[in-house]
Scaffold this motif. Structure first.
Motif, PDB file in Angstrom:
ATOM      1  N   LEU A  81       0.820  -1.207   0.000  1.00 56.91           N
ATOM      2  CA  LEU A  81       0.000   0.000   0.000  1.00 56.91           C
ATOM      3  C   LEU A  81       0.857   1.261   0.000  1.00 56.91           C
ATOM      4  O   LEU A  81       0.475   2.272  -0.579  1.00 56.91           O
ATOM      5  CB  LEU A  81      -0.945   0.005   1.204  1.00 56.91           C
ATOM      6  N   HIS A  82       2.001   1.185   0.645  1.00 59.18           N
ATOM      7  CA  HIS A  82       2.895   2.345   0.710  1.00 59.18           C
ATOM      8  C   HIS A  82       3.515   2.646  -0.645  1.00 59.18           C
ATOM      9  O   HIS A  82       3.553   3.798  -1.068  1.00 59.18           O
ATOM     10  CB  HIS A  82       3.975   2.110   1.762  1.00 59.18           C
ATOM     11  N   SER A  83       4.004   1.618  -1.328  1.00 56.61           N
ATOM     12  CA  SER A  83       4.620   1.814  -2.643  1.00 56.61           C
ATOM     13  C   SER A  83       4.501   0.526  -3.440  1.00 56.61           C
ATOM     14  O   SER A  83       5.342  -0.366  -3.324  1.00 56.61           O
ATOM     15  CB  SER A  83       6.085   2.215  -2.489  1.00 56.61           C
ATOM     16  N   SER A  84       3.461   0.448  -4.254  1.00 56.19           N
ATOM     17  CA  SER A  84       3.205  -0.799  -4.988  1.00 56.19           C
ATOM     18  C   SER A  84       4.292  -1.086  -6.019  1.00 56.19           C
ATOM     19  O   SER A  84       4.695  -2.238  -6.191  1.00 56.19           O
ATOM     20  CB  SER A  84       1.834  -0.746  -5.654  1.00 56.19           C
ATOM     21  N   ALA A  85       4.803  -0.075  -6.703  1.00 53.03           N
ATOM     22  CA  ALA A  85       5.838  -0.305  -7.722  1.00 53.03           C
ATOM     23  C   ALA A  85       7.129  -0.821  -7.088  1.00 53.03           C
ATOM     24  O   ALA A  85       7.730  -1.785  -7.586  1.00 53.03           O
ATOM     25  CB  ALA A  85       6.095   0.977  -8.501  1.00 53.03           C
ATOM     26  N   ALA A  86       7.548  -0.194  -5.996  1.00 46.19           N
ATOM     27  CA  ALA A  86       8.769  -0.642  -5.321  1.00 46.19           C
ATOM     28  C   ALA A  86       8.582  -2.037  -4.733  1.00 46.19           C
ATOM     29  O   ALA A  86       9.503  -2.866  -4.769  1.00 46.19           O
ATOM     30  CB  ALA A  86       9.160   0.353  -4.234  1.00 46.19           C
ATOM     31  N   PHE A  87       7.397  -2.322  -4.198  1.00 46.62           N
ATOM     32  CA  PHE A  87       7.153  -3.647  -3.630  1.00 46.62           C
ATOM     33  C   PHE A  87       7.235  -4.721  -4.705  1.00 46.62           C
ATOM     34  O   PHE A  87       7.863  -5.751  -4.512  1.00 46.62           O
ATOM     35  CB  PHE A  87       5.780  -3.693  -2.937  1.00 46.62           C
ATOM     36  N   ASN A 136       9.913  -7.688  -4.710  1.00 44.15           N
ATOM     37  CA  ASN A 136       9.297  -8.977  -4.377  1.00 44.15           C
ATOM     38  C   ASN A 136       8.539  -9.514  -5.584  1.00 44.15           C
ATOM     39  O   ASN A 136       7.302  -9.563  -5.570  1.00 44.15           O
ATOM     40  CB  ASN A 136       8.330  -8.817  -3.195  1.00 44.15           C
ATOM     41  N   PRO A 137       9.248  -9.946  -6.619  1.00 41.43           N
ATOM     42  CA  PRO A 137       8.536 -10.451  -7.802  1.00 41.43           C
ATOM     43  C   PRO A 137       7.829 -11.766  -7.502  1.00 41.43           C
ATOM     44  O   PRO A 137       8.313 -12.588  -6.719  1.00 41.43           O
ATOM     45  CB  PRO A 137       9.643 -10.639  -8.832  1.00 41.43           C
ATOM     46  N   VAL A 138       6.657 -11.939  -8.087  1.00 42.41           N
ATOM     47  CA  VAL A 138       5.868 -13.151  -7.909  1.00 42.41           C
ATOM     48  C   VAL A 138       5.744 -13.815  -9.278  1.00 42.41           C
ATOM     49  O   VAL A 138       5.445 -13.144 -10.269  1.00 42.41           O
ATOM     50  CB  VAL A 138       4.473 -12.831  -7.331  1.00 42.41           C
ATOM     51  N   THR A 139       5.963 -15.126  -9.300  1.00 43.16           N
ATOM     52  CA  THR A 139       5.847 -15.860 -10.563  1.00 43.16           C
ATOM     53  C   THR A 139       4.840 -16.989 -10.404  1.00 43.16           C
ATOM     54  O   THR A 139       4.594 -17.477  -9.295  1.00 43.16           O
ATOM     55  CB  THR A 139       7.200 -16.449 -10.991  1.00 43.16           C
ATOM     56  N   ASP A 140       4.290 -17.418 -11.536  1.00 44.81           N
ATOM     57  CA  ASP A 140       3.374 -18.547 -11.504  1.00 44.81           C
ATOM     58  C   ASP A 140       4.173 -19.844 -11.662  1.00 44.81           C
ATOM     59  O   ASP A 140       5.405 -19.836 -11.622  1.00 44.81           O
ATOM     60  CB  ASP A 140       2.291 -18.403 -12.572  1.00 44.81           C
ATOM     61  N   ASN A 173      -2.699 -10.318  -8.051  1.00 44.90           N
ATOM     62  CA  ASN A 173      -3.295 -11.513  -8.640  1.00 44.90           C
ATOM     63  C   ASN A 173      -2.747 -12.807  -8.027  1.00 44.90           C
ATOM     64  O   ASN A 173      -3.146 -13.886  -8.432  1.00 44.90           O
ATOM     65  CB  ASN A 173      -3.063 -11.547 -10.153  1.00 44.90           C
ATOM     66  N   SER A 174      -1.844 -12.679  -7.078  1.00 46.64           N
ATOM     67  CA  SER A 174      -1.238 -13.870  -6.473  1.00 46.64           C
ATOM     68  C   SER A 174      -1.975 -14.266  -5.197  1.00 46.64           C
ATOM     69  O   SER A 174      -2.668 -13.457  -4.577  1.00 46.64           O
ATOM     70  CB  SER A 174       0.236 -13.620  -6.161  1.00 46.64           C
TER      71      SER A 174
END
Length: 174
Positions: A63-69, A73-77, A87-88
């Motif tokens: 919530l503070h910084s979605s782009a930096a987060f 912290n990349p999420v992969t399928d 979407n994760s």
């Protein structure tokens, strides 16, 4: 020295014998139960909520910084493709823990003002909603990442909190 010969210094009356000694029945008084929750329970609830937010800060970080987060912290399928955090399944489990922590903090604030029904009613509604939301998170996440144990503990604690709040509301209505 005989104490009975000393002068009386106070105007207090002699102690009346208890009703069972005189044979008279106990006087009829309405039973008043004073809520026993106080600042200790409120402090513990608020402290646990804040502690949970420090241990599981992902929702607040997002919530503070979605782009930096998302960059940190990349999420992969399952195929290795990048997917947005929203979407994760991790978003839902993190949000469930954050909602649990917020309900704890709100309950602590309501317990500090436990002599009033309105704050307890708000806390009860939030607590019941948080419990239902965490049940949804468990059902949603179980087939993907397994049982989210913090959300499970959250459901148990939130149900207990809701029962306790409902009892306090019933006591204060009398």
């Amino acid at each position: 020295m005989d104490l009975s010969k000393l002068p009386k210094l106070s105007k207090t009356q002699e102690k009346q014998p208890p009703p069972e000694e005189t044979g008279a029945p106990f006087p009829a008084r309405p039973a008043v139960i004073v809520p026993t929750f106080g600042l200790a329970e409120a402090w513990v609830s608020i402290a646990l909520g804040v502690l949970l937010l420090f241990v599981f800060p992902n929702t607040i970080r997002y919530l503070h910084s979605s782009a930096a987060f998302e960059q940190n912290n990349p999420v992969t399928d399952a195929q290795g493709n990048a997917i947005p955090y929203l979407n994760s399944v991790f978003f839902w489990t993190d949000l469930g823990i954050t909602v649990f922590a917020a309900a704890l903090i709100l309950e602590g604030i309501a317990l500090a003002a436990a002599r009033r029904i309105f704050p307890l009613l708000i806390a009860f509604c939030v607590t019941a909603g948080a419990a239902l939301f965490n049940v949804f998170v468990i059902v949603h996440a179980y087939s993907i990442i397994g049982f989210p144990w913090v959300c499970g503990i959250g459901v148990i604690v939130l149900v207990y909190m809701a029962i306790t709040q409902w009892r306090l509301i019933a006591i204060l209505r009398q």
